[in-house]
Write an enzyme that holds these catalytic residues in place. Structure first.
Site, PDB file in Angstrom:
ATOM      1  N   CYS A  85       0.815  -1.221   0.000  1.00  0.00           N
ATOM      2  CA  CYS A  85       0.000   0.000   0.000  1.00  0.00           C
ATOM      3  C   CYS A  85       0.846   1.268   0.000  1.00  0.00           C
ATOM      4  O   CYS A  85       0.684   2.137  -0.856  1.00  0.00           O
ATOM      5  CB  CYS A  85      -0.913   0.019   1.232  1.00  0.00           C
ATOM      6  SG  CYS A  85      -2.088  -1.340   1.318  1.00  0.00           S
ATOM      7  N   HIS A 144      -1.051   6.009   2.595  1.00  0.00           N
ATOM      8  CA  HIS A 144      -1.040   4.717   3.283  1.00  0.00           C
ATOM      9  C   HIS A 144      -1.814   4.744   4.590  1.00  0.00           C
ATOM     10  O   HIS A 144      -2.658   3.877   4.846  1.00  0.00           O
ATOM     11  CB  HIS A 144       0.404   4.270   3.537  1.00  0.00           C
ATOM     12  CG  HIS A 144       0.504   3.032   4.378  1.00  0.00           C
ATOM     13  ND1 HIS A 144       1.395   2.904   5.409  1.00  0.00           N
ATOM     14  CD2 HIS A 144      -0.192   1.877   4.336  1.00  0.00           C
ATOM     15  CE1 HIS A 144       1.243   1.709   5.968  1.00  0.00           C
ATOM     16  NE2 HIS A 144       0.298   1.065   5.333  1.00  0.00           N
TER      17      HIS A 144
END
Length: 489
Positions: A85, A144
């Site tokens: 991510c 993130h």
């Protein structure tokens, strides 16, 4: 003209010039705001290429994502630049490759922002639009950790993170994934859609479309599902329970021809393996939970698209839909991302909007790194010279026939994937290699690097791979993997 108007009053020529200048600026700004397109950027977490239009998996239900694809172009060979991510988002939001920034692993958003600002003076994608006259809006998991990190004029928040969560895990098994860090679980939970963060994000977006925006807007939406835990209300499990039960392809001896370093960097101890899922008779349930989560998030995408269709912005908005990376659902004995194999990098990418082709499938390899320059190009903004990707606008407008560029994905310094045409090449930092023909071997079951060791084809890909990549960025973290811990980034 100014002298003519001066005779009608007591204003000086200087005052009249000032008034004319102000009026001219106002008129230009008004015309600009009316002409510049809006941007809607939809980011779905951990969605691999299981969307109906890809025809990858028969049980998936994504009518709304398919509807968007029919209004634009679906890139069937789109790849993320990192299989995690944080680094994936850092790449497509900064327009820089991990090989340049050294962002290969997870980094806190605040540390990421300071590092990229200090070293590269980066304008993140929403910041660049803001500097060029746009109102920027965001909600959900964009970066993130989900914070806007001052990238948006208005940030709607991130609710319940990956929850809501039951008091205890439903399918907890410490024998296989009891390590700290995993969120792997699946269940019909909670009771109502309204309790899910993605439902709230979609509502927030719909409320923004109902407002009058004086300036063109750039709006990013970060949906959480199908990120683990695979929790959604019962009705989504009911929707997919009668879907075809074909399981993802799995070969027990698949890893026999993989270099040792390839096994080491992809070892994520806290995640379940396919062998465990088979032995526990859980594999089908896990896949169906993933499908239920996809169906749920697709419905939220539909809610956003419906709200846009009913708004004043429907004819002047570019829409981009992506996932941040792919995901293994049993392939190569794993339920995880964290690899250089195609399953971890292959993502859906759809782009639609005014003046673009509709109902098209594009077979050229492209990267998420290309989104930044593409949106800048489509919106008529000055190019950001830092961007390492390419604008896809010529493909979207059918203005070019030849597109023959490599696409890169990185997992650690000097570990790189190269996608070009139908081939996938992997080079590790110890110079070990993997090579696959994705048309003949889409599951990547046979590593052909040894067979092609001295071939012109393999040498061509060796030359495409960067000889050296940036060292690990400060404060990089990768828990649960001894290989990356040994690097001490």
């Amino acid at each position: 003209m100014i002298k003519k108007y001066q005779k009608r009053g007591n204003l000086s020529i200087k005052q009249l010039r000032t008034i004319f200048t102000i009026c001219l600026v106002f008129i230009c700004q008004l015309a600009w705001s009316q002409e510049k397109p809006n941007v809607l950027f939809l980011i779905i977490d951990d969605l691999n290429d299981w969307v109906s239009i890809s025809k990858k998996f028969p049980g998936v239900k994504t009518p709304n994502i398919d509807r968007l694809a029919q209004s634009g172009t679906y890139f069937e060979k789109a790849y993320s630049q990192a299989p995690l991510c944080g680094p994936s988002r850092a790449s497509f939001l900064s327009g820089l490759l991990p090989s340049k920034t050294g962002v290969y692993l997870q980094i806190k958003d605040t540390d990421l922002k300071q590092y990229l600002n200090d070293k590269f003076q980066v304008d993140f994608l929403p910041n660049y639009f803001s500097k060029n006259g746009y109102k920027t809006l965001g909600v959900g998991k964009i970066f993130h950790n989900g914070e806007g990190i001052q990238a948006f004029d208005e940030y709607g928040g991130k609710f319940e993170v990956y929850g809501p969560l039951p008091e205890k895990r439903v399918n907890y098994d410490p024998a296989w994934f009891g390590q700290k860090g995993t969120q792997t679980d699946w269940a019909a939970f909670p009771e109502k859609d309204e309790q899910m963060p993605d439902y709230k994000y979609a509502n927030w977006v719909a409320s923004q479309f109902a407002k009058k925006h004086e300036k063109p807007f750039f709006m990013a939406v970060g949906f959480i599902r199908p990120h683990v835990p695979w929790y959604v209300p019962q009705k989504w499990f009911d929707l997919v329970k009668n879907s075809p039960t074909q399981m993802p392809p799995y070969l027990k001896n698949d890893m026999d021809d993989i270099p040792q370093i390839g096994k080491s960097i992809t070892e994520v101890l806290e995640m379940p393996t396919t062998e465990w899922a088979i032995n526990k008779n859980n594999w089908k349930d896990m896949v169906q939970a993933y499908l239920a989560c996809i169906a749920f998030v697709d419905a939220q995408v539909g809610k956003v698209l419906n709200a846009l269709e009913k708004s004043a912005y429907k004819d002047n908005t570019y829409i981009v839909l992506i996932s941040d990376h792919g995901y293994h659902l049993g392939e190569k004995n794993r339920f995880a991302k964290h690899s250089l194999w195609e399953r971890s990098a292959h993502v859906p990418l759809i782009i639609s909007g005014p003046g673009l082709q509709q109902n098209k499938v594009n077979a050229n390899p492209v990267g998420l790194i290309d989104i930044y320059p593409t949106l800048v190009d489509l919106s008529g903004l000055p190019k950001n010279k830092q961007n390492e990707g390419r604008s896809l606008a010529p493909l979207l407008r059918n203005q070019v026939k030849h597109w023959d560029y490599p696409v890169y994905s990185f997992y650690g310094a000097n570990n790189v994937s190269v996608y070009k045409n139908k081939y996938h090449y992997i080079k590790y930092e110890d110079l070990s290699e993997e090579f696959y023909d994705l048309e003949k071997d889409p599951q990547e079951w046979k590593n052909k690097a040894s067979d092609l060791k001295e071939s012109v084809l393999l040498n061509t890909f060796r030359k495409l791979a960067p000889a050296k990549t940036a060292p690990y960025a400060p404060n990089s973290v990768m828990e649960g993997n001894a290989y990356f811990k040994s690097k001490k980034p």
